[in-house]
Structure formats: C-alpha cells, structure tokens
Design a protein around this motif. Structure first.
Motif, PDB file in Angstrom:
ATOM      1  N   ASP A 290       3.811 -53.635 -50.751  1.00 12.09           N
ATOM      2  CA  ASP A 290       4.737 -52.775 -51.491  1.00 12.09           C
ATOM      3  C   ASP A 290       5.620 -53.567 -52.443  1.00 12.09           C
ATOM      4  OD1 ASP A 290       6.241 -54.075 -49.611  1.00 12.09           O
ATOM      5  OD2 ASP A 290       7.231 -52.280 -48.828  1.00 12.09           O
ATOM      6  N   TRP A 291       5.191 -54.780 -52.788  1.00 12.21           N
ATOM      7  CA  TRP A 291       5.988 -55.634 -53.668  1.00 12.21           C
ATOM      8  C   TRP A 291       6.173 -54.986 -55.045  1.00 12.21           C
ATOM      9  CZ3 TRP A 291       8.866 -59.903 -53.282  1.00 12.21           C
ATOM     10  CH2 TRP A 291       9.214 -60.578 -54.460  1.00 12.21           C
ATOM     11  N   SER A 292       7.352 -55.131 -55.612  1.00  8.83           N
ATOM     12  CA  SER A 292       7.613 -54.656 -56.980  1.00  8.83           C
ATOM     13  C   SER A 292       8.578 -55.606 -57.646  1.00  8.83           C
ATOM     14  CB  SER A 292       8.190 -53.234 -56.965  1.00  8.83           C
ATOM     15  OG  SER A 292       9.417 -53.196 -56.280  1.00  8.83           O
TER      16      SER A 292
ATOM     17  N   LYS B 264      -3.593 -49.533 -45.422  1.00 11.05           N
ATOM     18  CA  LYS B 264      -4.035 -48.317 -46.105  1.00 11.05           C
ATOM     19  C   LYS B 264      -4.931 -47.468 -45.206  1.00 11.05           C
ATOM     20  CE  LYS B 264      -3.628 -49.916 -50.874  1.00 11.05           C
ATOM     21  NZ  LYS B 264      -4.314 -50.164 -52.156  1.00 11.05           N
TER      22      LYS B 264
END
Length: 217
Positions: free
Chosen positions: A214-216, A21
């Motif tokens: 970025d896991w979903s 980030k």
C-alpha cells in the motif's frame, strides 16, 4: 511445508500476485492464510481451507492426490518469492521465535537463499531516510557483532525496541549515526568507560529493504 502447500502458494502467486490480494478475494485475513499454509492442508479440512480451495477453484479430491501436477498452476511449482516474517518491534534478549509476528511479506527467492534466517522489521521515522524510507520494511540478517563499520544495523538500547542506524565500533563502545536529510538527528555515542552508559545490543545487519503493497509517495 509439503508439496501441496508449495503448489497452492505457487498458484496464489501466479493468479493473485501474493497472499494479501488472494486473502482479500477469499474474505480471510492474510495471517490466517499464511498460518493455514504453514501448518499444512493435505490432511486437514476446515472452513478456512474450504475457502482457500474454493477461491482457487481447486476441488478437495484433486487437492488430496499426490499427483500435484493436476493443480492448475501457471509457470510451474516454484515461486519467485518467499514470504518471511514482518515484525513491528524486537527487544534485545528475546528469541526471535518468541516475538509476535505482525504479518508476512514476500521477498525475492534469491534474497532469501542468500539470507535464509533474515526477517523484516518495520521502519518508523526519518532518521535513515536517505537509504530506508519511513514505512518501508528493512530486511535484517541476524548477527551479534558489528562486522563492518558504518553499515546499517538493527540495534537495541538497554533492551528496548530495535532501532536502525549506521554503527561504528569504538575502542570501548559504539557510535550510532543517522543517514537522514534532516540534520537535526545527532550522533549518539555509547562510551562504556563512562559510568551509567546504556547497553547497546546488536540484533542484525540491514541488507535490503522492500516497500509495502500500500506504499504511496
């Protein structure tokens, strides 16, 4: 890594949650930030280091001092996480220091203290999805032998890219067993009594896993 770099990493962790980030905010690739911190910044000034200092609101004069307490670090100089190498593939017989690093990813400091030589390996596929979700990063502690049957290990077959399976030692060979919700994954048996059997090389034991940022679901 020196005190300055430790302080900067703690500041990045405190204010941005980690390098990915922060790198996005600074307009830099994450690997560039990791490399700058790993090489050392105390006696170096480049466009990259300037961007890092500027994004953190740390002036260059302060950054060159030995009194690192003047850096505005929240929560002290020790990070709760350690960045470790992330690999997309590893081939048998290749020294780990010669393998191209895909990226770096943080793991908890206690886990790094327990397995200081461990690295992350990107999991691809559903053959171990009961314990390792597709797309997660498996933490692999390097070793050359199967210490406990049926534990998950990263192994290479005939020197090619590592795969992760539960491994069972045989009298003269190994069995690779999937741990999947898909019953079509068959047990693979490597019987060295049979001519032409492919060679299996142990890369390391899987001891933990982490999900990417970025896991979903």
């Amino acid at each position: 890594m020196g005190k300055l770099e430790d302080a900067l990493k703690a500041l990045i962790k405190s204010e941005y949650g980690g390098v990915p980030k922060f790198a996005e905010q600074a307009g830099l690739p994450p690997t560039t930030v990791y490399n700058a911190l790993d090489r050392g910044m105390a006696n170096t000034r480049t466009e990259t280091t300037d961007k890092i200092y500027r994004t953190l609101n740390v002036d260059l004069e302060t950054a060159s001092l030995t009194d690192f307490r003047k850096l505005r670090i929240k929560g002290g100089s020790q990070s709760d996480f350690v960045d470790v190498p992330l690999y997309g593939s590893i081939a048998a017989g290749t020294p780990i220091e010669m393998v191209a690093v895909d990226d770096y990813h943080p793991i908890p400091s206690p886990m790094h203290d327990r397995y200081p030589d461990a690295f992350l390996l990107r999991v691809s596929g559903e053959s171990m999805n009961r314990v390792l979700p597709n797309g997660c990063y498996a933490l692999v502690d390097p070793c050359e032998e199967v210490v406990k049957d049926n534990d998950p290990y990263a192994v290479c077959v005939n020197g090619y890219d590592a795969t992760i399976k539960r491994v069972k030692k045989l009298a003269n060979g190994f069995q690779l067993v999937s741990d999947s919700t898909d019953p079509t994954y068959a047990v693979q048996t490597f019987n060295y009594n049979e001519p032409g059997t492919e060679t299996l090389t142990v890369i390391g034991k899987v001891v933990w896993y982490v999900l990417p940022f970025d896991w979903s679901f």
